[in-house]
Design a protein around this motif. Structure first.
Motif, PDB file in Angstrom:
ATOM      1  N   ILE A 374      33.070  24.633  49.949  1.00  0.00           N
ATOM      2  CA  ILE A 374      34.067  24.862  50.991  1.00  0.00           C
ATOM      3  C   ILE A 374      35.323  25.491  50.390  1.00  0.00           C
ATOM      4  O   ILE A 374      35.888  26.448  50.930  1.00  0.00           O
ATOM      5  N   GLY A 375      35.781  24.966  49.253  1.00  0.00           N
ATOM      6  CA  GLY A 375      36.959  25.529  48.602  1.00  0.00           C
ATOM      7  C   GLY A 375      36.760  26.974  48.206  1.00  0.00           C
ATOM      8  O   GLY A 375      37.645  27.823  48.406  1.00  0.00           O
ATOM      9  N   PHE A 376      35.588  27.281  47.633  1.00  0.00           N
ATOM     10  CA  PHE A 376      35.277  28.655  47.242  1.00  0.00           C
ATOM     11  C   PHE A 376      35.239  29.576  48.452  1.00  0.00           C
ATOM     12  O   PHE A 376      35.823  30.672  48.439  1.00  0.00           O
ATOM     13  N   ALA A 377      34.556  29.143  49.515  1.00  0.00           N
ATOM     14  CA  ALA A 377      34.416  29.983  50.710  1.00  0.00           C
ATOM     15  C   ALA A 377      35.765  30.222  51.386  1.00  0.00           C
ATOM     16  O   ALA A 377      36.059  31.336  51.834  1.00  0.00           O
ATOM     17  N   LEU A 378      36.592  29.187  51.457  1.00  0.00           N
ATOM     18  CA  LEU A 378      37.894  29.353  52.089  1.00  0.00           C
ATOM     19  C   LEU A 378      38.771  30.341  51.315  1.00  0.00           C
ATOM     20  O   LEU A 378      39.414  31.213  51.894  1.00  0.00           O
ATOM     21  N   TYR A 379      38.797  30.204  49.988  1.00  0.00           N
ATOM     22  CA  TYR A 379      39.701  31.028  49.179  1.00  0.00           C
ATOM     23  C   TYR A 379      39.211  32.472  49.045  1.00  0.00           C
ATOM     24  O   TYR A 379      40.013  33.414  49.133  1.00  0.00           O
ATOM     25  N   ARG A 380      37.911  32.644  48.840  1.00  0.00           N
ATOM     26  CA  ARG A 380      37.401  33.980  48.512  1.00  0.00           C
ATOM     27  C   ARG A 380      36.936  34.765  49.729  1.00  0.00           C
ATOM     28  O   ARG A 380      36.923  36.006  49.676  1.00  0.00           O
ATOM     29  N   VAL A 381      36.566  34.086  50.824  1.00  0.00           N
ATOM     30  CA  VAL A 381      35.947  34.816  51.942  1.00  0.00           C
ATOM     31  C   VAL A 381      36.624  34.530  53.278  1.00  0.00           C
ATOM     32  O   VAL A 381      37.192  35.428  53.906  1.00  0.00           O
ATOM     33  N   LEU A 477      36.866  27.244  41.556  1.00  0.00           N
ATOM     34  CA  LEU A 477      37.957  28.223  41.527  1.00  0.00           C
ATOM     35  C   LEU A 477      38.762  28.151  40.237  1.00  0.00           C
ATOM     36  O   LEU A 477      39.723  28.907  40.060  1.00  0.00           O
ATOM     37  N   VAL A 478      38.367  27.246  39.342  1.00  0.00           N
ATOM     38  CA  VAL A 478      39.106  27.097  38.089  1.00  0.00           C
ATOM     39  C   VAL A 478      38.839  28.303  37.196  1.00  0.00           C
ATOM     40  O   VAL A 478      37.680  28.675  36.956  1.00  0.00           O
ATOM     41  N   SER A 481      42.324  30.912  32.419  1.00  0.00           N
ATOM     42  CA  SER A 481      43.762  30.803  32.160  1.00  0.00           C
ATOM     43  C   SER A 481      44.346  29.537  32.747  1.00  0.00           C
ATOM     44  O   SER A 481      45.268  28.952  32.192  1.00  0.00           O
ATOM     45  N   GLY A 482      43.809  29.101  33.881  1.00  0.00           N
ATOM     46  CA  GLY A 482      44.254  27.877  34.505  1.00  0.00           C
ATOM     47  C   GLY A 482      45.460  28.022  35.414  1.00  0.00           C
ATOM     48  O   GLY A 482      45.757  27.106  36.189  1.00  0.00           O
ATOM     49  N   TRP A 483      46.168  29.160  35.368  1.00  0.00           N
ATOM     50  CA  TRP A 483      47.371  29.294  36.199  1.00  0.00           C
ATOM     51  C   TRP A 483      47.095  30.029  37.511  1.00  0.00           C
ATOM     52  O   TRP A 483      47.932  30.033  38.405  1.00  0.00           O
ATOM     53  N   MET A 484      45.937  30.622  37.637  1.00  0.00           N
ATOM     54  CA  MET A 484      45.545  31.288  38.886  1.00  0.00           C
ATOM     55  C   MET A 484      44.104  30.931  39.197  1.00  0.00           C
ATOM     56  O   MET A 484      43.301  30.672  38.294  1.00  0.00           O
ATOM     57  N   TYR A 485      43.772  30.926  40.480  1.00  0.00           N
ATOM     58  CA  TYR A 485      42.388  30.683  40.870  1.00  0.00           C
ATOM     59  C   TYR A 485      41.492  31.826  40.386  1.00  0.00           C
ATOM     60  O   TYR A 485      41.916  32.988  40.331  1.00  0.00           O
ATOM     61  N   ALA A 486      40.253  31.499  40.084  1.00  0.00           N
ATOM     62  CA  ALA A 486      39.281  32.526  39.718  1.00  0.00           C
ATOM     63  C   ALA A 486      39.028  33.439  40.921  1.00  0.00           C
ATOM     64  O   ALA A 486      38.882  32.972  42.043  1.00  0.00           O
ATOM     65  N   GLY A 487      38.984  34.720  40.649  1.00  0.00           N
ATOM     66  CA  GLY A 487      38.747  35.684  41.717  1.00  0.00           C
ATOM     67  C   GLY A 487      39.997  36.120  42.457  1.00  0.00           C
ATOM     68  O   GLY A 487      39.910  36.810  43.478  1.00  0.00           O
ATOM     69  N   TRP A 488      41.180  35.750  41.948  1.00  0.00           N
ATOM     70  CA  TRP A 488      42.424  36.103  42.646  1.00  0.00           C
ATOM     71  C   TRP A 488      42.626  37.609  42.695  1.00  0.00           C
ATOM     72  O   TRP A 488      43.255  38.126  43.637  1.00  0.00           O
TER      73      TRP A 488
END
Length: 547
Positions: A374-381, A477-478, A481-488
């Motif tokens: 759910i977290g991945f789908a919300l952030y990336r799509v 989404l980790v 670098s840890g300071w931004m979500y993966a795929g930003w």
């Protein structure tokens, strides 16, 4: 103007206080040919507008007076889509036969609907003209007034919003702004249109007093000959039969009413120029489609050049950018995107667990995986798609409406007469507003979705609570670098591309010619359709590359 709004009588103006040069420049037309579609308005017409005098151009309704005024103001290209013209326009002493624009005197225009910037104050309207006069005008103006002095001089309130000014105050503000630009020739477009006789006489007195104080070469285009002939030094009659501008001697001014011929009363042969075959309905439909599509593709191709830093004044570019940032990403947009984020965050979380197949058996095993998905789908799509579609529809429509009103109300033409390209203070600020505003609004939508997802999960599973949700929602989404979500970066690309496309479409749809309020409405509808289609295509292409 409303017929019930009587312009106030301006205070007496002291001629000695005038900061303008002594006499304006004359204006000369040589061999002017004007065609509107299949109609011939003028054929090899010659005319001279004497320096420092008031020339009134009269003619029947539809004769082409406003077209002539827009040609004189430099607002119509020679080979336009529906209007074409040839000939020379210059000073009477040295008309330029080879170039229609060389040696033209500086021309200012007082528009029929005033063309004032409602989002600016009265003082800022005048300051806009002062800041864009050009070096030549500044050198020729020995004494320079401030905006406040111009407003005080012409009796315009400084603290009243422009939209709340009366008709007469708007008229004087329009004249103040035009004079502040130090033009050689002053054009008036139907200054008494929509006024009763008493109001019209006050406007005529204002024009005469303005000319007597500032000695500008004044050209008044009107059909209201009864009100404006008393202030005229010269009268030109727009003759739709001879396709010419007739110099009417003062002794024959009383005959003007009989010589004014409405175009509607003429036969088609009397007004026709070269005939053109009429396209079929299918050709008109497909032509309109390909014309719109070609215009959009052309705008996209030339967008990098259009965005070059050519702004005349960075202060005004910043001011218009702030205006469009408020329009695109103001508090109302925050609320709009927050609610959309709450909706998609709740539905994606609650209904995923509520309708999971074989819920009693599979849920204990899959709960952590479902949360991370759910977290991945919300952030990336999901949130990027929903947010950019809503930005395209809501903000694109708002910008198209703003630019469309500026086009319909004459503000865009007012910019052009002051030597300002609309792309400098409209396109560039709009693009900046969308490029900055779209990621901001998308972030607001995502964090709203993230918050409500935690609430929905915690309410459904109070035994594990928000700590469990926090552990697994962002697991996919980790980043390293840890300071931004993966795929930003992919999300940023989607936001920027959608913002650029929405800005371009909204600007060019709003800037298209507007002849009525329905044209503004149609441009808004077209903007919503084209921008949402563009956003969907962008997300489809990026998804193929991303995943």
């Amino acid at each position: 103007m409303d017929q019930q709004q009587i312009p106030e009588q301006p205070e007496s103006i002291d001629p000695a206080a005038s900061p303008m040069p002594a006499v304006g420049s004359s204006l000369s037309l040589r061999g002017l040919n004007v065609y509107v579609g299949e109609r011939c308005l003028l054929h090899r017409a010659d005319a001279t507008f004497p320096a420092g005098k008031i020339t009134v151009v009269v003619g029947g309704s539809g004769a082409g007076k406003s077209v002539l005024l827009r040609i004189l103001a430099g607002l119509l290209p020679q080979a336009g889509e529906s209007i074409q013209w040839t000939g020379s326009i210059g000073t009477a002493n040295s008309p330029q036969q080879d170039s229609p624009t060389a040696a033209r005197p500086r021309i200012g225009i007082v528009f029929q609907q005033f063309a004032l910037f409602d989002e600016l104050s009265a003082s800022s309207n005048v300051q806009f003209a002062l800041d864009h006069r050009g070096k030549q005008a500044k050198r020729q103006t020995a004494k320079q007034w401030t905006a406040s002095q111009w407003l005080e001089h012409l009796g315009v309130p400084t603290r009243t919003p422009v939209a709340a000014l009366s008709g007469g105050q708007k008229q004087r503000l329009a004249i103040a702004r035009t004079l502040a630009a130090s033009p050689d020739v002053l054009l008036y477009d139907e200054p008494t249109s929509g006024l009763d006789s008493a109001s019209g006489r006050l406007v005529a007195d204002l024009i005469r007093e303005t000319q007597s104080v500032y000695h500008r070469t004044s050209i008044v285009v009107t059909h209201d000959y009864q009100t404006l002939l008393p202030i005229a030094d010269k009268v030109l009659l727009f003759d739709p039969v001879k396709h010419d501008l007739i110099d009417v001697p003062r002794s024959e001014w009383e005959q003007i009413p009989a010589r004014m011929i409405p175009v509607s009363s003429l036969s088609a042969d009397a007004t026709a120029g070269a005939t053109k075959p009429k396209p079929s309905a299918l050709a008109r439909l497909t032509g309109s489609f390909f014309e719109t599509t070609g215009g959009a593709l052309s705008a996209a191709f030339w967008l990098p050049l259009d965005l070059l830093p050519i702004v005349p004044r960075y202060r005004w570019a910043a001011r218009f950018t702030l205006h469009y940032l408020r329009l695109v990403a103001g508090p109302s947009a925050w609320l709009y995107l927050s609610i959309s984020g709450l909706i998609i965050g709740f539905t994606s979380t609650y209904f995923t667990f509520r309708f999971l197949p074989f819920r009693l058996y599979t849920q204990p095993l899959l709960i952590d995986e479902l949360l991370s998905s759910i977290g991945f789908a919300l952030y990336r799509v999901l949130v990027p798609i929903l947010a950019t579609i809503l930005v395209a529809a809501r903000c694109g429509a708002a910008v198209a409406a703003d630019v469309g009103v500026k086009q319909y109300g004459g503000q865009v033409d007012a910019m052009r007469t002051l030597g300002v390209a609309p792309r400098a203070y409209l396109l560039l600020p709009i693009v900046l507003a969308f490029v900055l505003g779209t990621p901001l609004l998308e972030s607001i939508a995502f964090y709203s979705a993230r918050f409500v997802s935690m609430i929905a999960f915690s309410a459904s599973y109070p035994d594990v609570g928000p700590y469990f949700w926090q552990q697994h929602f962002s697991r996919n989404l980790v980043s390293a670098s840890g300071w931004m979500y993966a795929g930003w970066k992919w999300v940023a690309v989607k936001n920027v591309l959608c913002g650029l496309g929405t800005a371009t479409i909204a600007y060019y749809q709003g800037l298209a010619p507007k002849h009525s309020a329905s044209d503004v409405s149609r441009s808004i509808t077209s903007t919503v359709l084209w921008t949402t289609l563009f956003v969907l295509v962008v997300h489809f292409i990026i998804a193929l590359l991303e995943f």
